[in-house]
Design a protein around this motif. Structure first.
Motif, PDB file in Angstrom:
ATOM      1  N   HIS A  87      52.194  65.703  15.796  1.00 42.48           N
ATOM      2  CA  HIS A  87      52.128  64.238  15.845  1.00 42.48           C
ATOM      3  C   HIS A  87      52.507  63.632  14.496  1.00 42.48           C
ATOM      4  CE1 HIS A  87      50.912  60.629  17.979  1.00 42.48           C
ATOM      5  NE2 HIS A  87      50.235  60.229  16.923  1.00 42.48           N
ATOM      6  N   ARG A  88      52.074  64.262  13.431  1.00 38.56           N
ATOM      7  CA  ARG A  88      52.431  63.784  12.091  1.00 38.56           C
ATOM      8  C   ARG A  88      53.939  63.854  11.880  1.00 38.56           C
ATOM      9  NH1 ARG A  88      50.326  66.508   6.422  1.00 38.56           N
ATOM     10  NH2 ARG A  88      51.571  65.252   5.002  1.00 38.56           N
ATOM     11  N   TRP A  89      54.532  64.961  12.315  1.00 35.51           N
ATOM     12  CA  TRP A  89      55.983  65.104  12.182  1.00 35.51           C
ATOM     13  C   TRP A  89      56.707  63.985  12.940  1.00 35.51           C
ATOM     14  CZ3 TRP A  89      59.798  65.752  15.832  1.00 35.51           C
ATOM     15  CH2 TRP A  89      61.057  66.127  15.371  1.00 35.51           C
ATOM     16  N   SER A 116      56.230  60.623  11.194  1.00 35.71           N
ATOM     17  CA  SER A 116      56.975  60.593   9.930  1.00 35.71           C
ATOM     18  C   SER A 116      58.470  60.433  10.176  1.00 35.71           C
ATOM     19  CB  SER A 116      56.705  61.871   9.123  1.00 35.71           C
ATOM     20  OG  SER A 116      55.336  61.982   8.800  1.00 35.71           O
ATOM     21  N   GLU A 117      58.982  61.099  11.218  1.00 33.85           N
ATOM     22  CA  GLU A 117      60.399  60.937  11.548  1.00 33.85           C
ATOM     23  C   GLU A 117      60.692  59.490  11.942  1.00 33.85           C
ATOM     24  OE1 GLU A 117      63.175  63.263  11.816  1.00 33.85           O
ATOM     25  OE2 GLU A 117      61.828  64.105  10.294  1.00 33.85           O
ATOM     26  N   ARG A 118      59.810  58.898  12.702  1.00 30.47           N
ATOM     27  CA  ARG A 118      60.016  57.515  13.143  1.00 30.47           C
ATOM     28  C   ARG A 118      59.915  56.538  11.975  1.00 30.47           C
ATOM     29  NH1 ARG A 118      56.259  55.598  17.948  1.00 30.47           N
ATOM     30  NH2 ARG A 118      54.707  55.655  16.273  1.00 30.47           N
ATOM     31  N   ALA A 119      58.995  56.848  11.027  1.00 30.17           N
ATOM     32  CA  ALA A 119      58.805  55.952   9.883  1.00 30.17           C
ATOM     33  C   ALA A 119      59.790  56.216   8.755  1.00 30.17           C
ATOM     34  CB  ALA A 119      57.375  56.092   9.356  1.00 30.17           C
ATOM     35  N   GLY A 120      60.438  57.359   8.762  1.00 33.40           N
ATOM     36  CA  GLY A 120      61.365  57.699   7.688  1.00 33.40           C
ATOM     37  C   GLY A 120      60.666  58.168   6.435  1.00 33.40           C
ATOM     38  N   ALA A 121      59.379  58.412   6.515  1.00 30.47           N
ATOM     39  CA  ALA A 121      58.598  58.889   5.364  1.00 30.47           C
ATOM     40  C   ALA A 121      57.330  59.531   5.885  1.00 30.47           C
ATOM     41  CB  ALA A 121      58.259  57.727   4.418  1.00 30.47           C
ATOM     42  N   ASP A 122      56.735  60.379   5.064  1.00 31.80           N
ATOM     43  CA  ASP A 122      55.516  61.061   5.476  1.00 31.80           C
ATOM     44  C   ASP A 122      54.374  60.063   5.633  1.00 31.80           C
ATOM     45  OD1 ASP A 122      53.619  62.923   6.048  1.00 31.80           O
ATOM     46  OD2 ASP A 122      53.381  63.632   3.995  1.00 31.80           O
ATOM     47  N   VAL A 123      53.753  60.037   6.816  1.00 29.84           N
ATOM     48  CA  VAL A 123      52.680  59.082   7.066  1.00 29.84           C
ATOM     49  C   VAL A 123      51.330  59.590   6.588  1.00 29.84           C
ATOM     50  CG1 VAL A 123      53.898  58.149   9.065  1.00 29.84           C
ATOM     51  CG2 VAL A 123      52.220  59.980   9.378  1.00 29.84           C
ATOM     52  N   GLY A 124      51.240  60.890   6.271  1.00 32.47           N
ATOM     53  CA  GLY A 124      49.977  61.453   5.815  1.00 32.47           C
ATOM     54  C   GLY A 124      49.140  61.970   6.967  1.00 32.47           C
ATOM     55  N   LEU A 125      48.242  62.871   6.644  1.00 31.96           N
ATOM     56  CA  LEU A 125      47.445  63.532   7.672  1.00 31.96           C
ATOM     57  C   LEU A 125      46.391  62.609   8.275  1.00 31.96           C
ATOM     58  CD1 LEU A 125      47.395  66.299   8.980  1.00 31.96           C
ATOM     59  CD2 LEU A 125      45.706  67.027   7.286  1.00 31.96           C
ATOM     60  N   ALA A 126      45.773  61.766   7.442  1.00 33.86           N
ATOM     61  CA  ALA A 126      44.712  60.891   7.946  1.00 33.86           C
ATOM     62  C   ALA A 126      45.234  59.932   9.007  1.00 33.86           C
ATOM     63  CB  ALA A 126      44.077  60.118   6.791  1.00 33.86           C
ATOM     64  N   ALA A 127      46.399  59.319   8.737  1.00 34.48           N
ATOM     65  CA  ALA A 127      46.987  58.399   9.713  1.00 34.48           C
ATOM     66  C   ALA A 127      47.388  59.139  10.983  1.00 34.48           C
ATOM     67  CB  ALA A 127      48.194  57.693   9.108  1.00 34.48           C
ATOM     68  N   LEU A 129      54.398  64.496  22.918  1.00 33.50           N
ATOM     69  CA  LEU A 129      55.281  64.775  21.803  1.00 33.50           C
ATOM     70  C   LEU A 129      56.042  66.058  22.005  1.00 33.50           C
ATOM     71  CD1 LEU A 129      52.822  63.851  18.959  1.00 33.50           C
ATOM     72  CD2 LEU A 129      54.545  62.425  20.063  1.00 33.50           C
ATOM     73  N   ALA A 130      57.331  66.027  21.764  1.00 34.44           N
ATOM     74  CA  ALA A 130      58.113  67.259  21.770  1.00 34.44           C
ATOM     75  C   ALA A 130      57.812  68.028  20.498  1.00 34.44           C
ATOM     76  CB  ALA A 130      59.606  66.924  21.827  1.00 34.44           C
ATOM     77  N   PRO A 131      57.629  69.363  20.581  1.00 41.37           N
ATOM     78  CA  PRO A 131      57.312  70.129  19.377  1.00 41.37           C
ATOM     79  C   PRO A 131      58.480  70.127  18.408  1.00 41.37           C
ATOM     80  CG  PRO A 131      57.685  71.580  21.249  1.00 41.37           C
ATOM     81  CD  PRO A 131      57.672  70.193  21.778  1.00 41.37           C
ATOM     82  N   PRO A 132      58.242  69.878  17.126  1.00 45.37           N
ATOM     83  CA  PRO A 132      59.310  69.873  16.137  1.00 45.37           C
ATOM     84  C   PRO A 132      59.722  71.277  15.799  1.00 45.37           C
ATOM     85  CG  PRO A 132      57.227  69.609  15.056  1.00 45.37           C
ATOM     86  CD  PRO A 132      56.947  69.636  16.535  1.00 45.37           C
ATOM     87  N   PRO A 133      60.906  71.446  15.191  1.00 43.43           N
ATOM     88  CA  PRO A 133      61.277  72.772  14.714  1.00 43.43           C
ATOM     89  C   PRO A 133      60.330  73.214  13.622  1.00 43.43           C
ATOM     90  CG  PRO A 133      62.778  71.097  13.866  1.00 43.43           C
ATOM     91  CD  PRO A 133      61.895  70.426  14.866  1.00 43.43           C
ATOM     92  N   GLU A 134      60.086  74.523  13.539  1.00 38.57           N
ATOM     93  CA  GLU A 134      59.181  75.041  12.528  1.00 38.57           C
ATOM     94  C   GLU A 134      59.822  74.907  11.164  1.00 38.57           C
ATOM     95  OE1 GLU A 134      56.756  78.375  15.067  1.00 38.57           O
ATOM     96  OE2 GLU A 134      57.779  78.891  13.216  1.00 38.57           O
ATOM     97  N   GLU A 135      59.109  74.332  10.248  1.00 37.01           N
ATOM     98  CA  GLU A 135      59.584  74.176   8.886  1.00 37.01           C
ATOM     99  C   GLU A 135      58.373  74.024   7.991  1.00 37.01           C
ATOM    100  OE1 GLU A 135      60.166  69.357   8.781  1.00 37.01           O
ATOM    101  OE2 GLU A 135      61.840  70.598   9.351  1.00 37.01           O
ATOM    102  N   PRO A 136      58.536  74.252   6.665  1.00 35.84           N
ATOM    103  CA  PRO A 136      57.374  74.102   5.786  1.00 35.84           C
ATOM    104  C   PRO A 136      56.791  72.710   5.903  1.00 35.84           C
ATOM    105  CG  PRO A 136      59.187  75.183   4.667  1.00 35.84           C
ATOM    106  CD  PRO A 136      59.722  74.706   5.964  1.00 35.84           C
ATOM    107  N   ALA A 137      55.476  72.634   5.763  1.00 30.73           N
ATOM    108  CA  ALA A 137      54.797  71.334   5.873  1.00 30.73           C
ATOM    109  C   ALA A 137      55.253  70.415   4.752  1.00 30.73           C
ATOM    110  CB  ALA A 137      53.288  71.525   5.774  1.00 30.73           C
ATOM    111  N   ARG A 138      55.253  69.106   5.042  1.00 34.20           N
ATOM    112  CA  ARG A 138      55.675  68.133   4.042  1.00 34.20           C
ATOM    113  C   ARG A 138      54.704  68.073   2.889  1.00 34.20           C
ATOM    114  NH1 ARG A 138      59.431  64.695   6.345  1.00 34.20           N
ATOM    115  NH2 ARG A 138      59.707  65.046   8.572  1.00 34.20           N
ATOM    116  N   GLN A 139      55.234  67.761   1.713  1.00 34.13           N
ATOM    117  CA  GLN A 139      54.373  67.626   0.545  1.00 34.13           C
ATOM    118  C   GLN A 139      53.654  66.283   0.602  1.00 34.13           C
ATOM    119  OE1 GLN A 139      56.250  68.425  -3.168  1.00 34.13           O
ATOM    120  NE2 GLN A 139      57.481  70.129  -2.377  1.00 34.13           N
ATOM    121  N   GLY A 140      52.510  66.253  -0.063  1.00 34.74           N
ATOM    122  CA  GLY A 140      51.742  65.012  -0.108  1.00 34.74           C
ATOM    123  C   GLY A 140      50.847  64.915   1.103  1.00 34.74           C
TER     124      GLY A 140
END
Length: 428
Positions: A360-362, A365-376, A416-427
């Motif tokens: 869901h975070r991925w 974040s894709e929709r917002a164009g930036a990392d929304v953070g885990l809490a949100a 939500l469609a599962p995103p491709p596996e990649e390292p978690a975003r920083q921050g």
């Protein structure tokens, strides 16, 4: 012969069940209704002290035999239901009974497939069954009656994990022969084709799914996986990076290489490389060792990706892995799960909840164009996704006869469609 219960009894109340009565006639007060597959024997689920047991009426000979086979599989850490005990000496010459622990969060194939199964989901189920067969054969186990009816499926991140639930016809050998292995696959092909025809006749199969293609597909997937794991590979002596590539492919398939057999081919400068001993659960064991979390393989892979991203984000690249894992557990995983409202937390396993929150975070974040953070992401996931999910924890309907609904697919419209596996975003 007096009533006798043999096994590792964890609940003394098992002896108080109405063993003098045929299982089909047990009072509802002892039973709980849960989805179950088709069986030639009477099977019921009993709830005692908050635990659920599956009880199958079967002849004494086969009850003892299946109990022993399930223990053999448990010692090998094979994916199968856990044996509890077997019951003999019942009154009026009633059959013996085999008691196993009900596998939480699991569903028989009919509950997964009925009505809304799409081809993509079917592919994940077939992959899970192929992996189960390969693991059993690597352990020297001949199933003899592989079918969807004898298998339970359990969510494993975006995929499924398969578990053997019926070992009545099985045989344990030091090593399975080629004839036994191919015979087992032939039985699986026949059984699965028949089961898919049954679903089709009942109007429970998606119109795009062909029963014969499905049965042949499971055979193809099995052979592809078996060959990847067991085949020899001839390489040049200077080409050792291909050995590493082979190991990585096996890891991605969910297997770890415990030992490599390497021998020189006579008269050439080449080597023949073959994985000699393989085992499942590469990521699962690493996560368990680091954090104590005992989860499915794909869930473990996803959580480890997030752990590795946490390590980079916190500048801990040179810190010991165990210390980083402890911090990730205390600062990320546990607070995230704890942030889920208590009344919703039992809908999914903690590892599956965390996995879906990362998805869901991925997405956000894709929709917002930036990392929304885990809490949100947690807040949005709870409000927009989790509240609409059925309870997948097969613990027990409040009222007799009430069945838990089958799980929604993770990528149905509106989810939500599962995103491709990649390292978690920083921050964070």
């Amino acid at each position: 012969m007096p009533l006798q219960i043999t096994g590792a009894l964890g609940d003394p109340d098992l002896i108080r069940l109405p063993w003098e009565t045929p299982l089909a006639d047990w009072p509802q007060q002892y039973l709980v209704d849960l989805p179950r597959g088709i069986s030639r024997h009477v099977v019921r689920f009993a709830r005692l002290s908050g635990k659920v047991y599956a009880i199958k009426e079967i002849s004494e000979r086969y009850a003892k035999r299946e109990y022993q086979l399930l223990w053999d599989l448990a010692r090998l850490d094979a994916p199968a239901v856990a044996p509890v005990a077997y019951v003999t000496g019942r009154e009026d010459d009633l059959d013996a009974a085999l008691i196993t622990r009900h596998l939480q969060y699991s569903l028989p194939y009919r509950a997964v497939m009925s009505g809304t199964l799409r081809p993509d989901t079917l592919n994940r189920l077939l992959d899970a069954l192929a992996v189960l067969l390969v693991r059993l054969h690597l352990n020297g186990f001949y199933w003899g009656d592989c079918s969807l009816s004898n298998t339970l499926f359990r969510r494993d991140a975006g995929a499924f994990a398969a578990y053997l639930v019926d070992a009545e016809t099985g045989e344990m050998h030091p090593m399975i022969s080629e004839g036994q292995r191919l015979g087992d696959i032939d039985v699986a092909h026949t059984n699965i084709f028949g089961e898919m025809l049954d679903l089709e006749a009942g109007g429970l199969l998606h119109p795009s799914i062909d029963p014969m293609d499905t049965a042949e597909d499971i055979v193809t997937r099995y052979h592809r996986l078996w060959d990847e794991i067991t085949q020899s590979e001839i390489i040049e002596e200077v080409d050792w990076h291909r050995v590493e590539q082979r190991i990585r492919r096996l890891n991605l398939l969910g297997f770890d290489v415990a030992e490599m057999m390497v021998r020189r081919k006579v008269g050439t400068g080449r080597l023949i490389v073959r994985p000699k001993v393989v085992d499942a659960g590469h990521h699962q064991r690493r996560l368990l060792r680091l954090t104590g979390l005992d989860v499915e393989e794909n869930q473990a892979r996803r959580l480890l990706n997030d752990l590795d991203g946490f390590r980079v984000a916190k500048g801990l690249r040179h810190e010991e892995e165990a210390i980083v894992a402890h911090r990730w557990l205390a600062e990320v995983f546990q607070p995230t799960v704890a942030a889920i409202p208590a009344e919703l937390r039992g809908k999914l396993e903690p590892a599956q909840l965390f996995h879906e929150i990362l998805d869901h975070r991925w997405y956000l974040s894709e929709r917002a164009g930036a990392d929304v953070g885990l809490a949100a992401a947690v807040t949005s996931y709870v409000e927009n996704v989790l509240v609409h999910k059925p309870d997948e924890r097969a613990l027990l309907p409040e009222e007799p006869g009430e069945l838990p609904p089958p799980p929604d697919e993770p990528d149905k419209p509106g989810e939500l469609a599962p995103p491709p596996e990649e390292p978690a975003r920083q921050g964070r």
